[in-house]
Structure formats: C-alpha cells, structure tokens
Write an enzyme that holds these catalytic residues in place. Structure first.
Site, PDB file in Angstrom:
ATOM      1  CE  LYS A  13      -2.151  -1.088   3.895  1.00  0.00           C
ATOM      2  NZ  LYS A  13      -1.536  -2.370   4.307  1.00  0.00           N
ATOM      3  NE  ARG A  87      -4.307  -1.480  10.456  1.00  0.00           N
ATOM      4  CZ  ARG A  87      -3.193  -0.939   9.934  1.00  0.00           C
ATOM      5  NH1 ARG A  87      -3.202   0.271   9.461  1.00  0.00           N
ATOM      6  NH2 ARG A  87      -2.092  -1.638   9.900  1.00  0.00           N
ATOM      7  NE  ARG A 126       7.406  -3.142   6.096  1.00  0.00           N
ATOM      8  CZ  ARG A 126       6.115  -2.860   6.049  1.00  0.00           C
ATOM      9  NH1 ARG A 126       5.526  -2.622   4.902  1.00  0.00           N
ATOM     10  NH2 ARG A 126       5.408  -2.831   7.164  1.00  0.00           N
ATOM     11  NE  ARG A 160       6.146  -0.539  10.293  1.00  0.00           N
ATOM     12  CZ  ARG A 160       4.906  -0.628   9.841  1.00  0.00           C
ATOM     13  NH1 ARG A 160       4.613  -0.119   8.653  1.00  0.00           N
ATOM     14  NH2 ARG A 160       3.975  -1.213  10.538  1.00  0.00           N
ATOM     15  NE  ARG A 171       2.333  -4.828  11.566  1.00  0.00           N
ATOM     16  CZ  ARG A 171       3.480  -4.788  10.893  1.00  0.00           C
ATOM     17  NH1 ARG A 171       4.552  -5.415  11.352  1.00  0.00           N
ATOM     18  NH2 ARG A 171       3.570  -4.127   9.772  1.00  0.00           N
TER      19      ARG A 171
HETATM   20  P1  AMP Z   1       0.813   0.384   9.514  1.00  0.00           P
HETATM   21  O1  AMP Z   1       1.990   1.271   9.285  1.00  0.00           O
HETATM   22  O2  AMP Z   1      -0.372   0.789   8.705  1.00  0.00           O
HETATM   23  O3  AMP Z   1       1.155  -1.073   9.366  1.00  0.00           O
HETATM   24  O4  AMP Z   1       0.374   0.583  11.045  1.00  0.00           O
HETATM   25  C1  AMP Z   1       1.276   0.298  12.108  1.00  0.00           C
HETATM   26  C2  AMP Z   1       0.482   0.124  13.400  1.00  0.00           C
HETATM   27  O5  AMP Z   1      -0.204   1.354  13.726  1.00  0.00           O
HETATM   28  C3  AMP Z   1      -0.620  -0.918  13.366  1.00  0.00           C
HETATM   29  O6  AMP Z   1      -0.121  -2.227  13.629  1.00  0.00           O
HETATM   30  C4  AMP Z   1      -1.562  -0.415  14.460  1.00  0.00           C
HETATM   31  O7  AMP Z   1      -1.035  -0.683  15.746  1.00  0.00           O
HETATM   32  C5  AMP Z   1      -1.497   1.091  14.257  1.00  0.00           C
HETATM   33  N1  AMP Z   1      -2.512   1.585  13.276  1.00  0.00           N
HETATM   34  C6  AMP Z   1      -2.270   2.164  12.076  1.00  0.00           C
HETATM   35  N2  AMP Z   1      -3.414   2.515  11.452  1.00  0.00           N
HETATM   36  C7  AMP Z   1      -4.414   2.140  12.288  1.00  0.00           C
HETATM   37  C8  AMP Z   1      -5.833   2.208  12.212  1.00  0.00           C
HETATM   38  N3  AMP Z   1      -6.458   2.729  11.135  1.00  0.00           N
HETATM   39  N4  AMP Z   1      -6.545   1.731  13.268  1.00  0.00           N
HETATM   40  C9  AMP Z   1      -5.944   1.212  14.357  1.00  0.00           C
HETATM   41  N5  AMP Z   1      -4.609   1.100  14.484  1.00  0.00           N
HETATM   42  C10 AMP Z   1      -3.833   1.559  13.462  1.00  0.00           C
END
Ligand code: AMP
Length: 214
Positions: A13, A87, A126, A160, A171
């Site tokens: 994404k 989400r 990554r 990360r 996740r």
């Molecule tokens: P991402 O970079 O999108 O993989 O997000 C990293 C982490 O941030 C996720 O594993 C969640 O803990 C939190 N997070 C990001 N976006 C959301 C969302 N829309 N709702 C809830 N938690 C989120």
C-alpha cells in the site's frame, strides 16, 4: 479523487501510495506513519499507542478517526489516499461521515490481495530511507551498494520495530478479524476493486492506474 488502499501489512500500500503522490499530486494519509511520528516525538498520545503498536494490536478507533478528521480539513491537492485507514467497520462509517461533512466523495477502494507467506517474506526484509521514506527490500530491491537512497541520496535506513515475526502474526490476525470485513462492506457499496498485489511493483502500479483511469 479520494481512494482507499486496502490490504494486509506488506501488501504494498505504501509503495503504491508513493507513486500516486508523485504522479497525481495526491496526499497520502497513512495512520501508521502518523502514529509512528507521535510515538517517536513522545507526545501524550504517542506514549499511549507505543505498546499497542509494538504488540501489533490496533489503536482505538477514536484516536485514528481524530487524526484523519484533522487532515481532511487541510489542503486537498489531488485528493486523498487513505493508507492503513479505515481498519474497522466503525472507522469506515466514520470516514463516510467525515467525507460527507467535507463535501467529498470516495471514488475507489482498491483491495491489494497477497498471500500470507509472501507477506512474511516481504515484511521481514523491508527497510525504508530515513529521509524520504523510499521502500527497500533485501531480496527484490536492496539498498544500493554505495549506501545512498536512489530517490534522495539519504544514507540512513530504518527497519520498523514491529516488522518482526511475532508482531506480524498479531497484525495479520487483526487484519483478518477486524479489517477484512471491510472488503464486504465496500463491495456492497459498489466501490470495491481488487488487484493482485503479488506482482512486481510496476505491474501493480499499472493495475492501480487502470482502476483509477476508467
Ligand atoms: P501500519 O503502518 O499501517 O502497518 O500501522 C502500524 C500500526 O499502527 C498498526 O499495527 C496499528 O497498531 C497502528 N494503526 C495504524 N493505522 C491504524 C488504524 N487505522 N486503526 C488502528 N490502528 C492503526
């Protein structure tokens, strides 16, 4: 044009969002990036979310909806790319209401399908440029031998903290339990398009463009 990129962690994404920012002047709204920024700068909210993120759980709907609400009031440029948001079904409802309040429409929801074994391989390999966020992969797009980012020349690369197998498992579980119902939700609204996220990133880009340019 406002669009959602929907898919599990590692589906690509962020990579596709960067193309859309560069080529279409769209604005990438990644709630993950916003939360990492809050966590790293040590704000009150950042302290609350740090442990939740490290475990791979979702932070509360209230927090992420608040972040998006703020951004929707700012500059719109070529439209918004929602990356990692919504989400949950509650977030999806809230997004619909926020867009309507701002007289905006949702023009496409693109589901990027990738199987789990590919996700684990992608995520554990990554890294990103610390300056511009360009995404690298140890196997398919390694950091150049001269140690400089191909996009900006930066020399610092980050991995990360939650890109490890244990939090990735959580996740993915959160994705299947709470986020995948959004596929049905947007399908029922007639907004869903799907593509195969397993291809090369430029092949996937062609598929994204084909969806957006109809
Ligand atoms: P991402 O970079 O999108 O993989 O997000 C990293 C982490 O941030 C996720 O594993 C969640 O803990 C939190 N997070 C990001 N976006 C959301 C969302 N829309 N709702 C809830 N938690 C989120």
């Amino acid at each position: 044009m406002n669009i959602i990129l929907l898919g599990p962690p590692g589906a690509g994404k962020g990579t596709q969002a960067r193309f859309l920012v560069e080529e279409r002047g769209m604005i990438q709204l990644s709630t993950g990036d916003m939360l990492r920024e809050a966590r790293d700068s040590g704000t009150e909210m950042g302290k609350i979310v740090a442990d939740v993120m490290a475990r791979g759980d979702l932070v509360t709907d209230e927090i992420v909806i608040g972040l998006i609400r703020e951004k929707l009031q700012g500059d719109k440029q070529g439209g918004f790319i929602f990356d990692g948001f919504p989400r949950t079904l509650a977030q999806a409802d809230a997004l619909g209401a926020l867009l309507a309040e701002n007289n905006e429409t949702l023009d496409a929801v693109i589901e990027m399908e990738v199987d789990d074994s590919a996700l684990v391989a992608r995520i554990t390999a990554r890294s990103t440029c610390g300056d511009c966020g360009e995404v690298y992969n140890d196997n398919t797009k390694p950091i150049p031998a001269d140690g400089k980012c191909t996009n900006c020349g930066g020399t610092e690369f980050k991995r990360r903290a939650d890109d490890n197998e244990e939090s990735l498992k959580q996740r993915l579980m959160e994705y299947y339990k709470k986020t995948s119902p959004l596929i049905g939700y947007y399908y029922a609204k007639g907004a869903l398009s799907r593509l195969n996220g397993l291809g090369e990133m430029l092949e996937v880009k062609v598929a994204v463009d084909a969806i957006l340019d109809v």
